[in-house]
Scaffold this active site. Sequence first.
Site, PDB file in Angstrom:
ATOM      1  N   CYS A   2       0.459   2.692   6.347  1.00  0.00           N
ATOM      2  CA  CYS A   2       0.869   1.156   6.505  1.00  0.00           C
ATOM      3  C   CYS A   2       0.774   0.555   5.498  1.00  0.00           C
ATOM      4  O   CYS A   2       0.421   0.977   4.466  1.00  0.00           O
ATOM      5  CB  CYS A   2      -0.330   0.660   7.601  1.00  0.00           C
ATOM      6  SG  CYS A   2      -1.925   0.473   6.844  1.00  0.00           S
ATOM      7  N   HIS A  49      -8.897   2.822  -2.562  1.00  0.00           N
ATOM      8  CA  HIS A  49      -7.381   2.592  -2.361  1.00  0.00           C
ATOM      9  C   HIS A  49      -7.116   1.389  -3.490  1.00  0.00           C
ATOM     10  O   HIS A  49      -6.817   0.281  -3.083  1.00  0.00           O
ATOM     11  CB  HIS A  49      -7.401   1.798  -0.993  1.00  0.00           C
ATOM     12  CG  HIS A  49      -6.014   1.339  -0.776  1.00  0.00           C
ATOM     13  ND1 HIS A  49      -4.911   1.959  -1.030  1.00  0.00           N
ATOM     14  CD2 HIS A  49      -5.634   0.213   0.186  1.00  0.00           C
ATOM     15  CE1 HIS A  49      -3.705   1.475  -0.767  1.00  0.00           C
ATOM     16  NE2 HIS A  49      -4.194   0.414   0.028  1.00  0.00           N
ATOM     17  N   CYS A  96       0.944  -1.262  -0.073  1.00  0.00           N
ATOM     18  CA  CYS A  96       0.021  -0.011   0.107  1.00  0.00           C
ATOM     19  C   CYS A  96       0.808   1.192  -0.203  1.00  0.00           C
ATOM     20  O   CYS A  96       0.223   2.369  -0.111  1.00  0.00           O
ATOM     21  CB  CYS A  96      -0.933   0.116   1.193  1.00  0.00           C
ATOM     22  SG  CYS A  96      -2.068  -1.402   1.456  1.00  0.00           S
TER      23      CYS A  96
END
EC number: 2.3.1.16
Length: 442
Positions: free
Chosen positions: A428, A398, A105
Amino acid sequence: MSNSLNSSKYQPLTTRQGDRIAVVSGIRTPFAKQSTAFSTTPAVDLGKLTVKALMDKTDIDPKLIDQVVFGQVVQMPEAPNIAREIVLGTGMNIGTDAYSVTRACATSFQTTANVVESIMAGTIDIGIAGGADSSSVLPIGVSKKLASTLLALSKTKTVYQKLSLLRTLSLKDIAPVPPAVAEYSTGISMGQTAEQMAKSHGITREEQDALAHRSHTLAAKAWKDGLIQDEVMTAFPEPYTVWLDHDNNIRHDSELASYAKLRPAFDRKYGSVTAANSTPLTDGGAALLLMSEKRAKELGYEPLGYIRSFAFSAIDVHHDMLMGPSYATPMALDKAGISLSDLTLIDMHEAFAAQTLSNVKMFASNKFARECLGRDKAIGEIDMDKFNVLGGSIAYGHPFAATGARMIIQTLRELKRRGGGLGLNTACAAGGLGAAMVLEVE
């Protein structure tokens, strides 16, 4: 420089000539929920759309681009180097260097850092960084048994040999194998980790739902007020029958009471993490144009802002795996020579409301600072008036490799609207990874 942090760790990000690294411009596709507007558009095409739009927006001579560093988390076997495919598919010089990276991510924070380092080292003048991912066009695999059987079939010579091999397969062997959602090393999914963090850090269901509602409300207001449109292109993906010019996950009529109706997604009996207080699977791409401050002036560009510092962290994957922001942020602040209170804006990736709120707690925890970071005291309590002021990933969505670049673009533009200042982006990432980046706008 702030006196509240260790000034000996200050590391200015400049070229040998003392020039800062400028983000000249950035753009992204609209972010689309899985299996909606970009349901047939692979990540490589989302990347091409984004970078071509960036080149058009900045009117840069393609021959001036020295390097493209791009990321993709859900890799497609037929296009493993998405960066090079983007170069070849957008009219850049054939000799433009290109390579791909992945940091889950935090991928486009990594691509940005790589381009920054190349400019600092003097190996390039101008680079493009970014990322794209598709949760709709996925590499569907086959079982190990079927794979080995197909390989053996290619080496057989008779029909009898082929039939003998095929008879060894069961229905289970020939079933498609979707991409893994759990950590390879532990078998624990991100959602399960979010549940663990909610329980370990006392994050209630009500608090998670409230953060999700806040995220959607602020994102909807940002779009309504015209704050996002200029950083989002209108996308016309093949076969060019539909177009999209807005993020389609945002709840423009979000009501807090509606969040309580959903059942927990990962711990059905005792859990608090739901689909509504988590970020959805999303398709999209985002890209940045970077160069030295001097080069930007030579070409007549007014930079959006500058990369002040960045830091990456890695922690244990068995417990609190999504606590990366709490580890990476203190390092990034030290390298920038500032403290948390010096920041004008803080933008934290909202993978899950539980993960976000756990990190918010740890920023202010002296116990965490001493026991986990080896620091005398916490970096400080977050001023929520500075936090995710335009909403976050729960609302926008996302696309794994694109989120970091979205956050950088959004934060720089908001800082500029506010007359300048310092902004923190932090995220994160799977594998116990974390990223933090300090941005500066004059």
